[in-house]
Design an enzyme around this catalytic site. Structure first.
Site, PDB file in Angstrom:
ATOM      1  N   ILE A  63       0.863  -1.185   0.000  1.00 24.14           N
ATOM      2  CA  ILE A  63       0.000   0.000   0.000  1.00 24.14           C
ATOM      3  C   ILE A  63       0.897   1.231   0.000  1.00 24.14           C
ATOM      4  O   ILE A  63       1.761   1.379   0.864  1.00 24.14           O
ATOM      5  CB  ILE A  63      -0.927  -0.005   1.225  1.00 24.14           C
ATOM      6  CG1 ILE A  63      -1.804  -1.265   1.209  1.00 24.14           C
ATOM      7  CG2 ILE A  63      -1.801   1.242   1.261  1.00 24.14           C
ATOM      8  CD1 ILE A  63      -2.579  -1.501   2.481  1.00 24.14           C
ATOM      9  N   HIS A 119       1.841  -3.957   4.174  1.00 25.54           N
ATOM     10  CA  HIS A 119       2.697  -2.834   4.579  1.00 25.54           C
ATOM     11  C   HIS A 119       2.361  -1.583   3.783  1.00 25.54           C
ATOM     12  O   HIS A 119       1.799  -1.643   2.681  1.00 25.54           O
ATOM     13  CB  HIS A 119       4.176  -3.184   4.388  1.00 25.54           C
ATOM     14  CG  HIS A 119       4.627  -3.154   2.952  1.00 25.54           C
ATOM     15  ND1 HIS A 119       5.025  -1.992   2.318  1.00 25.54           N
ATOM     16  CD2 HIS A 119       4.744  -4.143   2.029  1.00 25.54           C
ATOM     17  CE1 HIS A 119       5.375  -2.270   1.072  1.00 25.54           C
ATOM     18  NE2 HIS A 119       5.208  -3.575   0.860  1.00 25.54           N
ATOM     19  N   CYS A 120       2.681  -0.438   4.360  1.00 26.52           N
ATOM     20  CA  CYS A 120       2.744   0.823   3.630  1.00 26.52           C
ATOM     21  C   CYS A 120       4.151   1.348   3.888  1.00 26.52           C
ATOM     22  O   CYS A 120       5.062   0.555   4.146  1.00 26.52           O
ATOM     23  CB  CYS A 120       1.640   1.784   4.069  1.00 26.52           C
ATOM     24  SG  CYS A 120       1.558   2.109   5.844  1.00 26.52           S
ATOM     25  N   ASN A 121       4.354   2.636   3.824  1.00 26.03           N
ATOM     26  CA  ASN A 121       5.710   3.145   4.043  1.00 26.03           C
ATOM     27  C   ASN A 121       6.160   2.912   5.490  1.00 26.03           C
ATOM     28  O   ASN A 121       7.143   2.217   5.741  1.00 26.03           O
ATOM     29  CB  ASN A 121       5.772   4.633   3.691  1.00 26.03           C
ATOM     30  CG  ASN A 121       7.199   5.147   3.594  1.00 26.03           C
ATOM     31  OD1 ASN A 121       8.122   4.539   4.121  1.00 26.03           O
ATOM     32  ND2 ASN A 121       7.391   6.254   2.909  1.00 26.03           N
TER      33      ASN A 121
END
Length: 209
Positions: A63, A119-121
């Site tokens: 994401i 996950h994202c950043n």
């Protein structure tokens, strides 16, 4: 009565999570198992194929904000199956519209014996919001219970205000879907009964004419 009490205790234990974990600041750069075969963390973990393989990860939900596409991206498509979603960490971003695609991907992965890393950043706002939605529906919890469950495993999560509002909205949506799916026959009987009544009315009209 005992079954209800046992289920309530099971739910409390599930939400509470492991009590022997001491949260450290650097753990925000790692990942944590939220439900069996469902992991949540920052994209740093996704840069190490070795780390993910050691965890048994087979599927990854990536994401990212469109501005991060050059760095937050699938890195090992030959090893893992990916779903990439472009999402803005903005209170105006509609997550509910994007969630069914993520849910189906996660469901399929877990059903096939795989393990999913979402996950994202930073693993703080965007990806946790999706995981809370998933946990809510998978475990039939309220949005607050699901949020606490995820926070009790990854202490650093903090979805923005708009995402929290959508979590509340999604609870009503998934409960409505669950109610409809729980009584498909009854709904069908209602439709058939109405159809028969309409046909009877038509027959009466023809006869009286």
């Amino acid at each position: 009565m005992n079954n209800d009490a046992d289920e309530e205790q099971r739910k409390k234990d599930l939400i509470q999570g492991p009590s022997d974990v001491e949260w450290r600041y650097e753990m925000r750069r790692e990942c944590q198992e939220i439900l069996p075969s469902l992991w949540l963390g920052s994209f740093v973990i996704s840069k190490s194929a070795q780390t993910m393989q050691a965890l048994g990860i087979t599927h990854i939900v990536c994401i990212r904000d469109t501005n991060e596409a050059f760095s937050v991206k699938p890195r090992f498509p030959e090893i893992f199956q990916y779903l990439t979603l472009d999402v803005k960490d903005s209170e105006e971003q509609n997550l509910i519209r994007l969630f069914p695609q993520a849910k189906q991907f996660i469901d399929n992965a877990r059903a096939s014996g795989g393990k999913v890393f979402v996950h994202c950043n930073g693993g703080i706002s965007m990806s946790p919001a999706f995981v809370v939605m998933y946990v809510m529906q998978a475990e039939k919890l309220s949005w607050e219970e699901a949020l606490h469950l995820v926070q009790n495993r990854r202490y650093c999560i903090s979805p923005n205000g708009g995402f929290l509002t959508q979590l509340k909205e999604y609870e009503a949506i998934y409960r409505a879907m669950h109610s409809v799916s729980a009584y498909p026959t009854r709904s069908g009987e209602t439709v058939n009964r109405r159809k028969r009544n309409d046909e009877d009315s038509d027959s009466e009209c023809v006869f009286s004419a």
